[in-house]
Write an enzyme that holds these catalytic residues in place. Structure first.
Site: not given
Ligand code: FEO
Length: 386
Positions: A24, A82
């Site tokens: 992102h 994730d």
């Molecule tokens: Fe905030 Fe690695 O996810």
């Protein structure tokens, strides 16, 4: 693919994202990993999962040490996909698994997956007693989502802090002492600068809550597992969360016909005059997430743009949007740039930096091309201010 035993009956069963280059907007030149951990005992406990597209990799690692259908508990330390992206698929196999999450995690999981996950919310400080293993949960709101929490296993002396202490590194190595520490530190720095930086006070609170625990492994959800450099990474998180800076500068700019660039170099000369380390960062060739890594510990942030169509260059606008969101504190700023007739860009940059809480030095605004005398004057004036 195999699980890796990191302590007796505790296994790393994560997925390695070798090709990831953008998370992102954060450039991940070294890829990443999503670390899931399996504790085998009276209960089979999985701590976090992996991105949905790495589900098969995680499953094969779990299968190398146990039947995935026999997993009893899935701890979801954080809702971002994730780490939660494979929970739903796994629950179709581990049909009796209970998902444990913070109350905000429960809400988040329901809003992501809509299905019938069997979720049990846990309070901060609550202990789950699985006979041979106990798990203690610590909510860490806004490190870096409202749902974030850490899980601690006292029997194994392992802290599972999810995103905290992570680094985006894809590697065969699993431990911090198996790679060059300078590289691991650099990636941990970039991670903090781009993910955790806005939440210094929450990090400080989390460090206070976790600091009294007895652990010899920090097992984050990205990158390498800390077993050697634990004091160093804890000290760095303390420094960063206190917004401690070094006496150094970052000069960020873009230029159309090199006039703003000349001003940037004159500013750089001022830092050199005072023997203060500084870096020139042209936004044409520098990635903004790398820039944030430089900015994390820099006291002086100077930002320049010429005026284009009554505003600043889009590269500078994008950078300032990113910088403002990450909200570094205790900084000294300056806006600078060249212009032809309007000159609005400099005031606009100054406004953003002021609104971000920077202490501002007077702006520098030069019409058309700065000559040698003007550049010399800029260097002399700013040298006195540093
Ligand atoms: Fe905030 Fe690695 O996810």
């Amino acid at each position: 693919m195999k699980a890796l035993e990191i302590k007796k009956n505790v296994y790393w069963v994560g997925g390695i994202d070798w090709t990831l280059r953008n998370f992102h907007g954060y450039s991940t030149k070294s890829g990443s990993s999503y670390n899931a951990y399996l504790i085998l005992g009276e209960k089979k406990i999985l701590i976090d999962t992996v991105k949905e597209y790495l589900f098969d990799e995680m499953l094969s690692r779990i299968e190398s040490v146990c039947d995935p259908a026999s997993i009893d508990i899935i701890v979801s330390n954080h809702t971002e996909m994730d780490h939660s992206g494979s929970i739903e698929k796994l629950c179709r196999i581990a049909k009796n698994a209970v998902v444990m999450a913070s109350p905000n995690g429960e809400k988040g999981l329901k809003k992501h997956f809509f299905g019938d996950l069997n979720i049990k919310p846990v309070a901060s400080g609550e202990t789950l007693d699985c006979s041979d293993h106990k798990l203690q949960f610590f909510h860490m709101p806004m490190v870096h989502w409202p749902d974030s929490m850490a899980t601690y296993c006292p029997e194994k002396k392992i802290l599972f802090p999810n995103d905290a202490f992570g680094q985006h590194i894809a590697s065969t190595e699993r431990y911090d002492d198996e790679m060059d520490f300078g590289f691991v530190k650099q990636e941990a720095t970039k991670y903090y600068a781009n993910i955790v930086l806005p939440y210094g006070s929450q990090v400080n609170a989390a460090l206070g809550a976790l600091g009294g625990l007895d652990f010899d492994i920090i097992a984050p959800s990205h990158g390498l597992i800390w077993r050697k450099h634990i004091p160093e990474i804890l000290a760095l998180y303390k420094k960063w969360s206190d917004n401690e800076t070094e006496n150094r500068g970052v000069i960020v700019y873009d230029s159309m016909w090199h006039s703003t660039e000349r001003i940037a170099y004159a500013l750089y000369d001022a830092f050199c005059e005072k023997k203060i380390f500084a870096e020139l960062s042209d936004l044409k060739t520098n990635d903004i997430s790398d820039l944030m890594t430089k900015i994390l510990e820099a006291r002086y942030i100077f930002v320049g743009s010429p005026t284009l169509n009554n505003g600043m260059l889009p590269t500078v606008g994008g950078f300032l949007t990113y910088l403002k969101g990450l909200a570094p504190k205790k900084r000294v700023g300056m806006a600078f740039g060249s212009y032809g007739w309007g000159g609005q860009s400099i005031g606009q940059i100054e406004t953003v930096l002021k609104d971000s809480g920077f202490a501002m030095l007077d702006s520098i605004k030069v019409q058309y091309v700065p000559d040698k005398a003007v550049l010399k004057g800029i260097t002399e004036r700013v040298t006195k201010l540093l």
